[in-house]
Enzyme design. Structure first.
Site, PDB file in Angstrom:
ATOM      1  N   GLU A 226      75.893  69.925  49.135  1.00 42.77           N
ATOM      2  CA  GLU A 226      75.496  71.157  49.813  1.00 42.77           C
ATOM      3  C   GLU A 226      74.755  72.109  48.873  1.00 42.77           C
ATOM      4  OE1 GLU A 226      79.144  71.495  53.051  1.00 42.77           O
ATOM      5  OE2 GLU A 226      79.416  72.308  51.068  1.00 42.77           O
TER       6      GLU A 226
ATOM      7  N   GLY B 143      83.466  71.020  61.669  1.00 43.81           N
ATOM      8  CA  GLY B 143      83.724  70.249  62.883  1.00 43.81           C
ATOM      9  C   GLY B 143      83.692  71.180  64.092  1.00 43.81           C
TER      10      GLY B 143
ATOM     11  N   MET C 249      87.111  74.143  55.836  1.00 44.09           N
ATOM     12  CA  MET C 249      88.219  74.154  54.880  1.00 44.09           C
ATOM     13  C   MET C 249      88.117  75.239  53.797  1.00 44.09           C
ATOM     14  SD  MET C 249      88.546  69.983  54.652  1.00 44.09           S
ATOM     15  CE  MET C 249      90.120  69.889  53.821  1.00 44.09           C
ATOM     16  N   GLU C 250      87.182  76.178  53.952  1.00 44.85           N
ATOM     17  CA  GLU C 250      87.023  77.198  52.907  1.00 44.85           C
ATOM     18  C   GLU C 250      86.779  78.607  53.430  1.00 44.85           C
ATOM     19  OE1 GLU C 250      84.859  74.444  52.924  1.00 44.85           O
ATOM     20  OE2 GLU C 250      86.099  73.249  51.572  1.00 44.85           O
TER      21      GLU C 250
ATOM     22  N   ASP D  70      80.446  67.035  62.887  1.00 44.10           N
ATOM     23  CA  ASP D  70      81.311  66.152  63.700  1.00 44.10           C
ATOM     24  C   ASP D  70      82.040  66.989  64.747  1.00 44.10           C
ATOM     25  OD1 ASP D  70      82.863  66.681  60.864  1.00 44.10           O
ATOM     26  OD2 ASP D  70      84.173  66.915  62.589  1.00 44.10           O
TER      27      ASP D  70
END
Ligand code: ADE
Length: 233
Positions: free
Chosen positions: A11, A77, A174-175, A198
């Site tokens: 990223e 996601g 997740m962050e 996703d």
């Protein structure tokens, strides 16, 4: 100075390549690239995966690099059937979906003894991010709303439904909430911009590697445009 945080090397790599890097510094095992991106003074860093890495990184950016705004870029996601793979979500607010002190009477997501359930992104940064998306990726769906975070890759439809029912988030990652919380504690404006890789269900592990590259390419375009339109501010 703008701090730009990505979780993964893939990223951050393309952003660093697009920068004029003046110096690099390593702290807590994270390499901070300082320089100019599209005319914008910036520090770009890969924080690593998960909320602890993200919070540590944010505090270092604030304490040691004097950033006055923070952008978190990356992939996520989807939690909403109308938000497709490769679409973008700009954060309105962030919540920790894995914080649970309901045993003490707190709502799910609420950190005990903090004065807020969710951490709000700054209005001007949200508006600039949406503008950057419209210019950089006009062919894809652009959404604004809640982003939820937890130390979990969500790939189970039951878990996904549970998160949707409890938090009404547009996407999960997740962050973001950790970056938002650390920014909030320090009074630093922030926005999170995530591209969907996703659907956070039983197809997630298969879709993720296939769509990760497209999602990252879109994220990079958006961040570059964000820097271009806000340079000098
Ligand atoms: N990042 C990208 N996809 C994700 C998912 N399904 N869960 C958590 N983080 C993600």
């Amino acid at each position: 100075m703008t701090g730009i945080i990505g979780a993964m090397q893939e990223e951050v790599q393309e952003l660093v390549e697009a920068m004029e890097v003046e110096r690099t510094e390593t702290k807590a095992g994270m390499e901070f690239f300082c320089g100019t991106l599209e005319g914008c003074e910036a520090v770009v860093v890969r924080c690593g995966i998960g909320k602890v890495n993200a919070a540590v990184c944010t505090q270092i950016l604030i304490d040691d690099f004097d950033v006055d705004r923070i952008i978190n870029t990356g992939i996520a996601g989807s939690l909403d059937a109308s938000i497709d793979i490769a679409d973008v979500v700009v954060s309105e607010d962030l919540v920790h979906h894995d914080m649970d002190a309901t045993g003490f009477g707190y709502p799910k997501g609420q950190i005990p003894r903090m004065d807020t359930l969710s951490f709000k992104a700054e209005e001007e940064m949200i508006a600039d991010a949406l503008r950057a998306c419209e210019t950089a990726v006009p062919h894809i769906g652009i959404h604004k709303g809640r982003i939820v975070s937890g130390d979990q890759f969500v790939s189970d439809p039951v878990k996904k439904k549970d998160i949707i029912d409890n938090f009404q988030g547009k996407c999960t990652e997740m962050e973001g909430a950790a970056i938002a919380q650390a920014s909030y504690l320090n009074g630093i404006p922030f926005v999170v911009i995530r591209t969907i890789s996703d659907k956070a269900d039983d197809s997630a592990s298969m879709d993720y590697p296939e769509f990760e590259k497209i999602a990252i390419a879109n994220s990079v375009k958006i961040i570059r445009e964000f820097c271009r339109i806000t340079a000098g501010r």
